[in-house]
Design a protein around this motif. Structure first.
Motif, PDB file in Angstrom:
ATOM      1  N   ILE A 339       7.394  27.356 -11.612  1.00  0.00           N
ATOM      2  CA  ILE A 339       6.193  28.024 -12.134  1.00  0.00           C
ATOM      3  C   ILE A 339       5.135  26.974 -12.460  1.00  0.00           C
ATOM      4  N   LEU A 340       3.892  27.225 -12.030  1.00  0.00           N
ATOM      5  CA  LEU A 340       2.739  26.409 -12.403  1.00  0.00           C
ATOM      6  C   LEU A 340       1.663  27.316 -12.992  1.00  0.00           C
ATOM      7  N   GLN A 341       1.129  26.930 -14.128  1.00  0.00           N
ATOM      8  CA  GLN A 341       0.083  27.724 -14.762  1.00  0.00           C
ATOM      9  C   GLN A 341      -1.000  26.779 -15.292  1.00  0.00           C
ATOM     10  N   GLY A 342      -2.277  27.080 -14.986  1.00  0.00           N
ATOM     11  CA  GLY A 342      -3.357  26.251 -15.508  1.00  0.00           C
ATOM     12  C   GLY A 342      -4.699  26.720 -14.994  1.00  0.00           C
ATOM     13  N   GLY A 343      -5.665  26.734 -15.861  1.00  0.00           N
ATOM     14  CA  GLY A 343      -7.015  27.110 -15.466  1.00  0.00           C
ATOM     15  C   GLY A 343      -7.251  28.601 -15.496  1.00  0.00           C
ATOM     16  N   TYR A 344      -8.584  28.944 -15.589  1.00  0.00           N
ATOM     17  CA  TYR A 344      -8.941  30.364 -15.617  1.00  0.00           C
ATOM     18  C   TYR A 344     -10.254  30.633 -14.889  1.00  0.00           C
ATOM     19  N   LEU A 345     -11.059  29.571 -14.627  1.00  0.00           N
ATOM     20  CA  LEU A 345     -12.284  29.715 -13.847  1.00  0.00           C
ATOM     21  C   LEU A 345     -12.383  28.556 -12.858  1.00  0.00           C
ATOM     22  N   LYS A 346     -12.967  28.824 -11.705  1.00  0.00           N
ATOM     23  CA  LYS A 346     -13.011  27.810 -10.653  1.00  0.00           C
ATOM     24  C   LYS A 346     -13.897  26.613 -11.003  1.00  0.00           C
ATOM     25  N   ASN A 347     -14.788  26.748 -11.975  1.00  0.00           N
ATOM     26  CA  ASN A 347     -15.691  25.639 -12.320  1.00  0.00           C
ATOM     27  C   ASN A 347     -15.437  25.096 -13.727  1.00  0.00           C
ATOM     28  N   VAL A 348     -14.244  25.366 -14.272  1.00  0.00           N
ATOM     29  CA  VAL A 348     -13.908  24.908 -15.625  1.00  0.00           C
ATOM     30  C   VAL A 348     -12.618  24.082 -15.587  1.00  0.00           C
ATOM     31  N   ILE A 349     -12.675  22.873 -16.139  1.00  0.00           N
ATOM     32  CA  ILE A 349     -11.452  22.093 -16.326  1.00  0.00           C
ATOM     33  C   ILE A 349     -10.764  22.637 -17.576  1.00  0.00           C
ATOM     34  N   PRO A 350      -9.525  23.105 -17.458  1.00  0.00           N
ATOM     35  CA  PRO A 350      -8.861  23.694 -18.636  1.00  0.00           C
ATOM     36  C   PRO A 350      -8.383  22.609 -19.594  1.00  0.00           C
ATOM     37  N   SER A 351      -8.106  23.004 -20.803  1.00  0.00           N
ATOM     38  CA  SER A 351      -7.599  22.060 -21.801  1.00  0.00           C
ATOM     39  C   SER A 351      -6.078  21.955 -21.764  1.00  0.00           C
ATOM     40  N   GLU A 352      -5.456  22.833 -20.970  1.00  0.00           N
ATOM     41  CA  GLU A 352      -3.992  22.864 -20.968  1.00  0.00           C
ATOM     42  C   GLU A 352      -3.486  23.340 -19.614  1.00  0.00           C
ATOM     43  N   ALA A 353      -2.331  22.817 -19.190  1.00  0.00           N
ATOM     44  CA  ALA A 353      -1.651  23.286 -17.981  1.00  0.00           C
ATOM     45  C   ALA A 353      -0.149  23.217 -18.220  1.00  0.00           C
ATOM     46  N   ASN A 354       0.567  24.153 -17.637  1.00  0.00           N
ATOM     47  CA  ASN A 354       2.001  24.273 -17.916  1.00  0.00           C
ATOM     48  C   ASN A 354       2.792  24.468 -16.630  1.00  0.00           C
ATOM     49  N   ALA A 355       4.050  24.078 -16.686  1.00  0.00           N
ATOM     50  CA  ALA A 355       4.960  24.276 -15.562  1.00  0.00           C
ATOM     51  C   ALA A 355       6.361  24.529 -16.092  1.00  0.00           C
TER      52      ALA A 355
END
Length: 488
Positions: A339-355
């Motif tokens: 599982i990979l999870q991270g980001g919510y908009l194509k032009n935003v660097i997220p503050s968190e990502a998970n796997a």
């Protein structure tokens, strides 16, 4: 005259106890004779057509009961089986670790010369996505010699067969050197906290045994339903899953940042995915590949024999992987990002990502040392490694020289003389991990599956079970149980 009378009375008093003693002794032998004779005779053979028909009927009834995780609701199956036992006059008890999360225990007594034999299968099944199925997953339809249902192969086939073996021991009054215990257990699919772990912690005396027969192994058959091999599970890998969490600075996608959590996570996951743990064999896998080499085609046999040498090479193991990824997983702790999870908009660097990474460890792998190694392999200070709670303990494989394993070999050798018998290590997990950790040697053997589809829909959609091999399994299991527990 008085002396004579007195003498006569004295003699009659002596004679009476002597005669009475003889009569009592004769009566004792008369009462014991049926039991002694029963112990000397071979176990009565069940009416197999009737037993196999009833075992299928019980299995169909069980798969119609929705005991899917996460709710489980195993109480439905436990009550159904208990009602059957009550009608037979065989005592049983339901144990609930939580409301509705029920396990059922019943016992046929032996003479106690040897420690008990435990027969178990789990009453819960994995969740169902009904829209993905071609049939009702809880319909229990039997068509063209195949039962279609969730739980048919995993694991209600084992439950129903073990249940009917216990019933036949009771009905036939089979002479036993061991108690035989049936356990229909809850919560296996979620790790066993509310099932086998609970039973071992809170009700160990009810299920304590020298040996257990559980799921895990199987027969394998080809297109004409003839058997090509039997696998007895004596070891299994244990889940050691981890979560990875990367934290960085959130920002606009047009401005690259060095601490981008998706980048850090991607590098960590990539390194883990490429890392290969050292290959090593245990007693089970060494014997498995030894026996496989004896029956395999020459080119495959050469690969198996190469890894059995004192110093196999990386190239030897690469050839093993090319034969089957399953073989590769059997010889090493495996690492699979899932599982990979991270980001919510194509032009935003997220503050968190998970796997999430699914790790299946060899039985004796030390978890703490493993996680420490993986942290070094990732080499990403910004990525935290968080182990999942462990439900399956480290353990030693069950011995190949035990009375239980040898009984499988003798019975299968008699019934199917030309079919190879292999000890096997499952790459998946079962309740046998807890049993082995607790000192109960556990051997996995379930209904046979087709060579062309060993998964048989287990944990996926459209699960199924072939009826004839299942009914063969009922008879095989009976013979194995009598071989292990019966009075010799």
């Amino acid at each position: 005259m008085r002396r004579s009378t007195a003498s006569g009375e004295h003699e009659s008093r002596e004679q009476f106890p002597k005669d009475a003693s003889n009569l009592i002794e004769v009566s004792r032998w008369t009462l014991l004779a049926p039991f002694l004779l029963a112990a000397m005779l071979p176990a009565a053979e069940p009416d197999w057509p009737a037993v196999k028909s009833k075992a299928l009927e019980t299995l169909v009834d069980l798969v119609k009961l929705d005991t899917a995780q996460p709710e489980g609701n195993e109480i439905l199956a436990a009550r159904y089986l208990k009602e059957k036992l009550d009608r037979e006059g065989l005592a049983s008890e339901i144990f609930e670790a939580a409301p509705g999360r029920a396990s059922l225990v019943a016992r046929v007594k032996g003479n106690g010369r040897k420690r008990p034999l435990l027969l178990l299968g789990h009453l819960d099944v994995v969740a169902v996505e009904r829209d993905e199925w071609s049939f009702d997953p809880f319909g229990g339809e039997v068509k063209d010699g195949i039962l279609y249902a969730r739980g048919a192969s995993d694991d209600k086939g084992v439950v129903a067969a073990s249940f009917h073996v216990l019933l036949e021991l009771w009905r036939q009054k089979t002479p036993l050197d061991r108690d035989v215990i049936f356990l229909g257990v809850a919560d296996e699919e979620s790790g066993g906290d509310l099932g086998i772990t609970y039973m071992l912690a809170e009700h160990r005396d009810e299920i304590d045994a020298e040996f257990a027969i559980n799921e895990g192994g199987k027969g394998v058959f080809d297109r004409d339903l003839s058997y090509t091999r039997f696998e007895i599970q004596t070891a299994e890998k244990t889940p050691r899953r981890i979560d990875l969490k990367a934290v960085g600075t959130s920002g606009h996608g047009s401005i690259p940042l060095r601490d981008n959590p998706i980048g850090a996570l991607a590098r960590a996951v990539g390194r883990l995915s490429e890392h290969e743990m050292p290959a090593r064999l245990n007693e089970t896998t060494r014997e498995y590949f030894t026996r496989l080499a004896e029956i395999a085609e020459p080119d495959k046999a050469a690969v198996f024999r190469a890894i059995l040498t004192d110093e196999p090479t990386a190239d030897d193991y690469e050839k093993l992987r090319e034969l089957s990824p399953v073989y590769n997983s059997m010889v090493r702790t495996s690492i699979s990002p899932t599982i990979l999870q991270g980001g919510y908009l194509k032009n935003v660097i997220p503050s968190e990502a998970n796997a999430t990474v699914d790790i299946r460890a060899l039985p004796d792998e030390d978890p703490e040392r493993l996680f420490s190694l993986l942290k070094r392999v990732m080499d990403e200070p910004a990525v935290d490694l968080v182990p999942h709670r462990q439900t399956r303990p480290s353990h030693s494989p069950s011995a190949l020289g035990s009375d239980a394993f040898l009984a499988f070999e003798r019975v299968l050798g008699r019934m199917y003389r030309s079919v190879p018998i292999l000890p096997a290590m499952s790459t998946g997990a079962t309740d046998s991990a807890q049993l082995r950790h607790a000192g109960i040697a556990s051997y996995g053997f379930g209904p046979a599956r087709p060579e062309w589809d060993l998964a048989s829909g287990i944990h996926g959609r459209n699960e199924y079970l072939y009826v004839k091999p299942y009914q063969d399994y009922v008879e095989i299991l009976w013979n194995v149980v009598v071989e292990i527990a019966g009075t010799k």
